[in-house]
Motif scaffolding. Sequence first.
Motif, mmCIF file in Angstrom:
data_model
loop_
_atom_site.group_PDB
_atom_site.id
_atom_site.type_symbol
_atom_site.label_atom_id
_atom_site.label_comp_id
_atom_site.label_asym_id
_atom_site.label_seq_id
_atom_site.Cartn_x
_atom_site.Cartn_y
_atom_site.Cartn_z
ATOM 1 N N ALA A 31 0.963 -1.273 0.099
ATOM 2 C CA ALA A 31 0.003 -0.129 -0.197
ATOM 3 C C ALA A 31 0.772 1.217 0.023
ATOM 4 C CB ALA A 31 -1.056 0.140 1.437
ATOM 5 N N LEU A 32 2.026 1.110 0.783
ATOM 6 C CA LEU A 32 2.985 2.387 0.816
ATOM 7 C C LEU A 32 3.494 2.502 -0.676
ATOM 8 C CD1 LEU A 32 4.725 1.918 4.233
ATOM 9 C CD2 LEU A 32 3.200 3.719 3.568
ATOM 10 N N GLU A 33 3.931 1.461 -1.247
ATOM 11 C CA GLU A 33 4.780 1.412 -2.728
ATOM 12 C C GLU A 33 3.678 2.000 -3.545
ATOM 13 O OE1 GLU A 33 6.804 -1.333 -5.633
ATOM 14 O OE2 GLU A 33 5.414 -2.348 -4.450
ATOM 15 N N GLY A 34 1.988 1.706 -3.385
ATOM 16 C CA GLY A 34 1.224 2.231 -4.480
ATOM 17 C C GLY A 34 1.111 3.596 -4.144
ATOM 18 N N GLU A 35 1.111 4.177 -2.819
ATOM 19 C CA GLU A 35 0.820 5.697 -2.817
ATOM 20 C C GLU A 35 2.235 6.387 -3.108
ATOM 21 O OE1 GLU A 35 -1.500 7.426 -1.468
ATOM 22 O OE2 GLU A 35 -2.876 6.218 -0.381
ATOM 23 N N ILE A 36 3.396 5.797 -3.038
ATOM 24 C CA ILE A 36 4.503 6.626 -3.347
ATOM 25 C C ILE A 36 4.617 6.811 -5.104
ATOM 26 C CG2 ILE A 36 7.002 6.320 -3.859
ATOM 27 C CD1 ILE A 36 6.730 4.748 -1.234
ATOM 28 N N GLU A 37 4.000 5.518 -5.680
ATOM 29 C CA GLU A 37 4.036 5.696 -7.320
ATOM 30 C C GLU A 37 2.837 6.452 -7.736
ATOM 31 O OE1 GLU A 37 3.987 1.479 -8.101
ATOM 32 O OE2 GLU A 37 6.151 1.095 -7.857
ATOM 33 N N ALA A 38 1.437 6.281 -6.879
ATOM 34 C CA ALA A 38 0.531 7.422 -7.484
ATOM 35 C C ALA A 38 0.995 8.748 -7.340
ATOM 36 C CB ALA A 38 -0.463 7.063 -6.574
ATOM 37 N N ALA A 39 1.919 9.248 -6.275
ATOM 38 C CA ALA A 39 2.458 10.473 -6.398
ATOM 39 C C ALA A 39 3.347 10.968 -7.066
ATOM 40 C CB ALA A 39 2.832 10.789 -4.717
ATOM 41 N N GLY A 40 3.919 9.993 -8.096
ATOM 42 C CA GLY A 40 4.850 10.056 -9.260
ATOM 43 C C GLY A 40 6.104 9.725 -8.812
ATOM 44 N N GLY A 41 6.368 9.108 -7.562
ATOM 45 C CA GLY A 41 7.729 8.470 -7.207
ATOM 46 C C GLY A 41 7.898 7.201 -7.687
ATOM 47 N N ALA A 42 9.065 6.479 -7.397
ATOM 48 C CA ALA A 42 9.611 5.203 -8.186
ATOM 49 C C ALA A 42 10.090 4.428 -7.166
ATOM 50 C CB ALA A 42 10.480 5.553 -9.200
ATOM 51 N N VAL A 43 9.857 3.179 -6.758
ATOM 52 C CA VAL A 43 10.342 2.218 -6.005
ATOM 53 C C VAL A 43 11.127 1.405 -6.969
ATOM 54 C CG1 VAL A 43 10.167 0.335 -4.365
ATOM 55 C CG2 VAL A 43 8.678 2.436 -4.448
ATOM 56 N N VAL A 44 12.602 1.414 -6.873
ATOM 57 C CA VAL A 44 13.472 0.990 -7.920
ATOM 58 C C VAL A 44 14.138 -0.223 -7.197
ATOM 59 C CG1 VAL A 44 15.384 1.360 -9.487
ATOM 60 C CG2 VAL A 44 13.761 3.330 -8.874
ATOM 61 N N LEU A 45 13.839 -1.389 -7.934
ATOM 62 C CA LEU A 45 14.489 -2.740 -7.156
ATOM 63 C C LEU A 45 15.818 -3.190 -7.711
ATOM 64 C CD1 LEU A 45 11.006 -4.674 -6.978
ATOM 65 C CD2 LEU A 45 12.219 -3.428 -5.186
ATOM 66 N N SER A 46 16.258 -4.065 -7.240
ATOM 67 C CA SER A 46 17.760 -4.651 -7.684
ATOM 68 C C SER A 46 18.674 -3.662 -7.900
ATOM 69 C CB SER A 46 17.392 -5.402 -8.797
ATOM 70 O OG SER A 46 16.464 -6.594 -8.524
ATOM 71 N N THR A 47 18.435 -2.602 -7.186
ATOM 72 C CA THR A 47 19.483 -1.266 -7.432
ATOM 73 C C THR A 47 20.037 -0.971 -5.977
ATOM 74 O OG1 THR A 47 17.804 -0.872 -8.989
ATOM 75 C CG2 THR A 47 19.259 1.032 -8.265
ATOM 76 N N PRO A 48 21.199 -1.375 -5.725
ATOM 77 C CA PRO A 48 21.848 -1.341 -4.498
ATOM 78 C C PRO A 48 22.355 0.319 -4.474
ATOM 79 C CG PRO A 48 23.144 -2.556 -5.781
ATOM 80 C CD PRO A 48 21.982 -2.674 -6.367
ATOM 81 N N PHE A 49 22.336 0.833 -3.366
ATOM 82 C CA PHE A 49 23.142 2.398 -3.186
ATOM 83 C C PHE A 49 24.435 1.912 -3.145
ATOM 84 C CE2 PHE A 49 25.106 5.131 0.111
ATOM 85 C CZ PHE A 49 24.582 6.260 -0.439
ATOM 86 N N GLU A 50 25.230 2.558 -3.697
ATOM 87 C CA GLU A 50 26.732 2.542 -3.800
ATOM 88 C C GLU A 50 27.578 3.629 -3.208
ATOM 89 O OE1 GLU A 50 28.259 1.223 -7.576
ATOM 90 O OE2 GLU A 50 27.357 -0.975 -7.066
ATOM 91 N N GLY A 51 26.778 4.852 -2.975
ATOM 92 C CA GLY A 51 27.707 6.023 -2.576
ATOM 93 C C GLY A 51 26.833 7.269 -2.910
ATOM 94 N N ALA A 52 27.244 8.372 -2.159
ATOM 95 C CA ALA A 52 26.556 9.777 -2.316
ATOM 96 C C ALA A 52 27.749 10.654 -1.999
ATOM 97 C CB ALA A 52 25.377 9.865 -1.564
#
Length: 370
Positions: free
Chosen positions: A156-177
């Motif tokens: 449900a949270l994922e659906g809300e994020i995507e409905a607001a124009g956001g993205a949940v990007v899988l198989s995508t590890p954070f490597e640094g910032a």
Amino acid sequence: MAEFDFDAVVVGAGAVGLACAYGLSRRGLSVAVLEQESAIGQGVSSRNSEVIHGGLYYPTGSLKARLCVAGRRALYPFLAKHNVDFDRCGKLVVATNAEEVARLDRIFDQAVANGVEGMRKLSKAEALALEPQLACEGALLSPESGVFDSHGYMLALEGEIEAAGGAVVLSTPFEGAAPLAGGGFEVRAGGAEPTELSCRYLVTAPGLSAQGVAAHIAGFPAQMIPPAHYGKGMYFRLAGKAPFAHLIYPPPIPGALGTHYRRDLGGQGIFGPDLHYVDAPDYTVDPSAAPDFYRYIRKFWPALPEGALSPDYAGVRPKIHGPDEPQPDFRIEAAEEHGIKGLVALFGIESPGLTSSLAIGEEVAARLRL
């Protein structure tokens, strides 16, 4: 003003990371959630008790106390709105001897100080009237406690994020910032198609990987990264009819709430977790732990039949304290703590993190002054 790929990047698509992204999305921000696994909620969020905690035990004024109560108050309406299954079954904290009765008084006072609604002290007779198979000398009733479908909640949270124009990007590890000179961050993401993206705000909520993620943010003070400890808990499932309708908890043990009982949404009884510190995340369930489970459970359910328990699953908590150290509060740290504007880093978000998650998302937004 600088142009960013996203207003915010959240690291980790467990319940807390998704709730943080949801909280930011509600404020009109475009949000990307980076998740190293191939599905949401594969870490701490998928291996817990799925209990909605009342907020009884935590020191008044602590983040755990405040966010657990606020998160629980927000969670039930969210679940109902999104048709996510839950059972507000209530919880009994039981005393099986005279010494534990005195501890119940302290827990009751703490719960009332924390603003937990509806708390009641029960005599032995009153507790047995609710749960006839229980063995106890007295109990506390927390009517606001319950169980829920945590994966349905995350969807449900994922659906809300995507409905607001956001993205949940899988198989995508954070490597640094790295912070950008004019504000914001350049974020490096790995996976099959490595990429870089820019954002104004960065939130790290990766559970067991919190320390490693923080260490890969340029300029994050090493002394601000707490040590990582892993608290493993195993669960055993009961064969046959579930004996209790309420959650049944003993008084807490150091570092955890103790091996407790719940009736899951499918109607089966489950006991756990116990607590053992391990050197690395380990999800095996050791059948040789069964005798300890039988011995512990029979303190409050003497009729537990021999042979009725079978190994079920294990979870690992992201602890920031060792086995002989006092249990610390959640750590939700912004520029005031680590000196990096636009970054909120979360550490030690174990129980009651799932219950607290919506409130944690609001707290993160507040720390970003949104």
